[in-house]
Write a protein that holds these residues in place. Sequence first.
Motif, short mmCIF file in Angstrom:
data_model
loop_
_atom_site.label_atom_id
_atom_site.label_comp_id
_atom_site.label_asym_id
_atom_site.label_seq_id
_atom_site.Cartn_x
_atom_site.Cartn_y
_atom_site.Cartn_z
N UNK B 32 2.54 -19.29 -75.51
CA UNK B 32 1.26 -18.63 -75.28
C UNK B 32 0.50 -19.13 -74.07
N UNK B 33 1.08 -20.03 -73.29
CA UNK B 33 0.37 -20.53 -72.11
C UNK B 33 0.75 -19.69 -70.89
N UNK B 34 -0.23 -19.01 -70.36
CA UNK B 34 0.04 -18.12 -69.22
C UNK B 34 0.29 -18.95 -67.98
N UNK B 35 1.48 -18.82 -67.39
CA UNK B 35 1.79 -19.59 -66.18
C UNK B 35 1.83 -18.70 -64.94
N UNK B 36 1.98 -17.41 -65.11
CA UNK B 36 1.96 -16.50 -63.96
C UNK B 36 1.45 -15.15 -64.45
N UNK B 37 0.50 -14.59 -63.73
CA UNK B 37 0.03 -13.25 -64.06
C UNK B 37 -0.13 -12.46 -62.77
N UNK B 38 0.70 -11.47 -62.58
CA UNK B 38 0.55 -10.55 -61.45
C UNK B 38 -0.05 -9.28 -62.03
N UNK B 39 -1.35 -9.08 -61.74
CA UNK B 39 -2.05 -7.93 -62.34
C UNK B 39 -2.10 -6.74 -61.39
N UNK B 40 -1.62 -6.91 -60.17
CA UNK B 40 -1.66 -5.84 -59.16
C UNK B 40 -3.07 -5.28 -59.01
N UNK B 41 -4.01 -6.19 -58.78
CA UNK B 41 -5.42 -5.76 -58.68
C UNK B 41 -5.88 -5.55 -57.25
N UNK B 42 -5.06 -5.89 -56.26
CA UNK B 42 -5.48 -5.72 -54.86
C UNK B 42 -4.68 -4.57 -54.24
#
Lengths: 469, 288
Positions: B32-42
């Motif tokens: 459950x520990x988030x180590x990478x999040x690519x949210x494509x927000x840019x």
Amino acid sequence: MENKVYKISKLIALLSLGLTVFLASCEREFSDDVEFATFPPNGDVFIDNFSPGLDFFPFVGDGADPQAFSVVNDMVFSGTSAMRFDVPNFGDGFVGAAFNTTANRDLSEFDALTFYAKASQGATINEIGFGVNAANGNRFQAAVSGLEISTRWEKYVIPIPDASRLIDETGLLFLSEGASFEGDEGGYIFWLDEVRFETLGTIGQPRPAIFSGQDLTEQAFTGSTLNVTGLTFTANLESGENQTVIAAPSYFNFESSNTDVAIVNELGEISVIGAGTTQITAILNGVLAEGSLEITSTGGLPFAPTPTVPEANVRSIFSDAYTNATASNFTPNFGGSTTETSIVSNNGDNILTYTNNNFTGIIFENTVDASSLGFLHVDVFVQDGTSSVDIQIRDIGPDQTLETDVNTGLPIGDDADFRFTLNGLTQGQWTSFDIPLSGDLVNQRDNLGALILVGGPNFILDNIYFFTN
Amino acid sequence: MKTNYIKYVLVLSLVILFSCETDEGQTVATLNTLVMAEEFNVDGAPNSELWNFDMGNSINGWGNNELQYYTDRPENVVVENGVLIITAQQESFDNFQFTSARINTRDKFEFQFGRVEARIQLPVGVGMWPAFWMLGANWEPLEGDDDPTTVAWPAPGEIDIMEYRGFEPTIVHGSMHAPGFSGANALTKTFRIPNDRLDSGFHIYGIEWSPDAVNFYIDDVLYNQITRAQAEEIEGANWVFDDEDQEFFILLNLAVGGDFVQNPSSADIINSGALPQRMLVDYIRVYQ
């Protein structure tokens, strides 16, 4: 249990009270507690028996064989029975029927009509679908044309173009299959089983289309009526295949970009009401349909000049100014003809419109004796293009039969004709012609039987009559 | 009535919570520990600090007879409105008839073990072959390289978190490749999503990668578990996925044609009228 029943009846009483209040005060909004009455959401059509209220209505008036359908239990996909259809041989009628219910259904939660089918030989069902409903003029009819079925049981899916429209349906299934020509498959059997409306969830990529997906343009004038044609709905099935359904106009919301030029009703009938340009488009369940029609209206069509020749000197074929000398066939549908002809009322004055003409004719039901007459009068109107139209005045001779060499188009037997080119046409204007009955008609014009029209731009005719001065 | 309804909801959610308890027969990684999040927000090109572009057609269509030419143009790959869009186009490009894109995180984000998932809406149609997958970081490109630490496929290992064939709009494939089980002999399983389609909305595709097993899931359905024990029943198999320091990088691509989608002809793909087609990626997240 009893307690529960009591509660429900109390609820109904409360709801009725709510409705009464509503009726008493017309301005009030519906209360959140009011639930509208709906028909039962039963999707079953034929599982092992006719579903509630379902009955069989063969298209006997159209020549369907009422004996072609039976319920059998010796060939089923599942359960105890299936629907069997015996397709007659060519010339012996066809399988055609609607299966409608008297217990109206709410089909809005479903997304497809599905069934299993099998045939005694590989075959193509001409048309199969749902929504034949005389009470609403088949408003939401949808059908697959040319459904190929094989000799083993397979499941078929007919996607519903927009199920939210189907809240009060009686037409649960209809089909039509027969040998359409010598050599088309006939004298075979097909079976349907497990016919039902289903919520598959696997139907995607909705692609509605009007005008068969083409962007068309057309000239029109105020008062003319056009139709939205080529209405289809295509969806991708779980199999990955696209399935196209012919969809009734009422599934679509039509739009005219300029409602001062044309308006469209829910049956896809376009009324041209003014001058200018408008684009006709459609939306089905939120998806813009492929295809459109751009209409350019030149405004009101002027009347053709009013004839002045005294009636006694006229033998009329088509004119509001005179009594016709004979009835005529304006749509002879010659083989190979692409012409679309219609008789249109222009503010009370009937005119003849010709579209996409290669060749067509006006066939007189009784011949006209023009021995004492010298001319044919015709008024011609063109909206675009100023090229010419060819007209042939034909005498069909004492045998009263139109006889033409199919290779040359020339009269043969006892026929004779005179050919004339209607040229010098001016866009947006009527041009009048008085054509002398010359050539071979000088000596033979007592059995005039037809006018042949060849080529030209789209044109309009009025006041066609033989006369003498 | 309302109170009763809420009670039912509570009971139901309790049942759901209880049913999350692990089945003793499965190996589960609870991470459950988030180590990478690519949210494509840019908006714009994909973030160059995370992504590389694979270009061209490589050798024999990336080894699979694929028909597309990969580019880095926005026509083929762009971030818009919080979503990565990879678009397969029909166009003449450097003697190819189709263009598309393939991006990877090599040298920029590599990791071993964890939960990896992405929220994706898939394309549809003949020849469409989208994938969300991983390769061992010691992967040697088909063209070869000068790096002595890289090795030719399948030695580095490959985990296909999501593969899909555009002519089967309801079926997802999860697979693993390594020495002894690769290519047509990969360890693989498909799942048919009930009453839904993969091209009509977003779905979550993920794996739980632990030393001895990889679980494959779509949304809340775990549909495949591939274990070391299962692999090692195969002669010559090498479970490279827990080798020391054997990190993997992530790839996203939309291929057109190729072996996996049964090699349709260019004409078949063009005539199907489906192009352009888009693969939309809302996010990629890695938990450890």
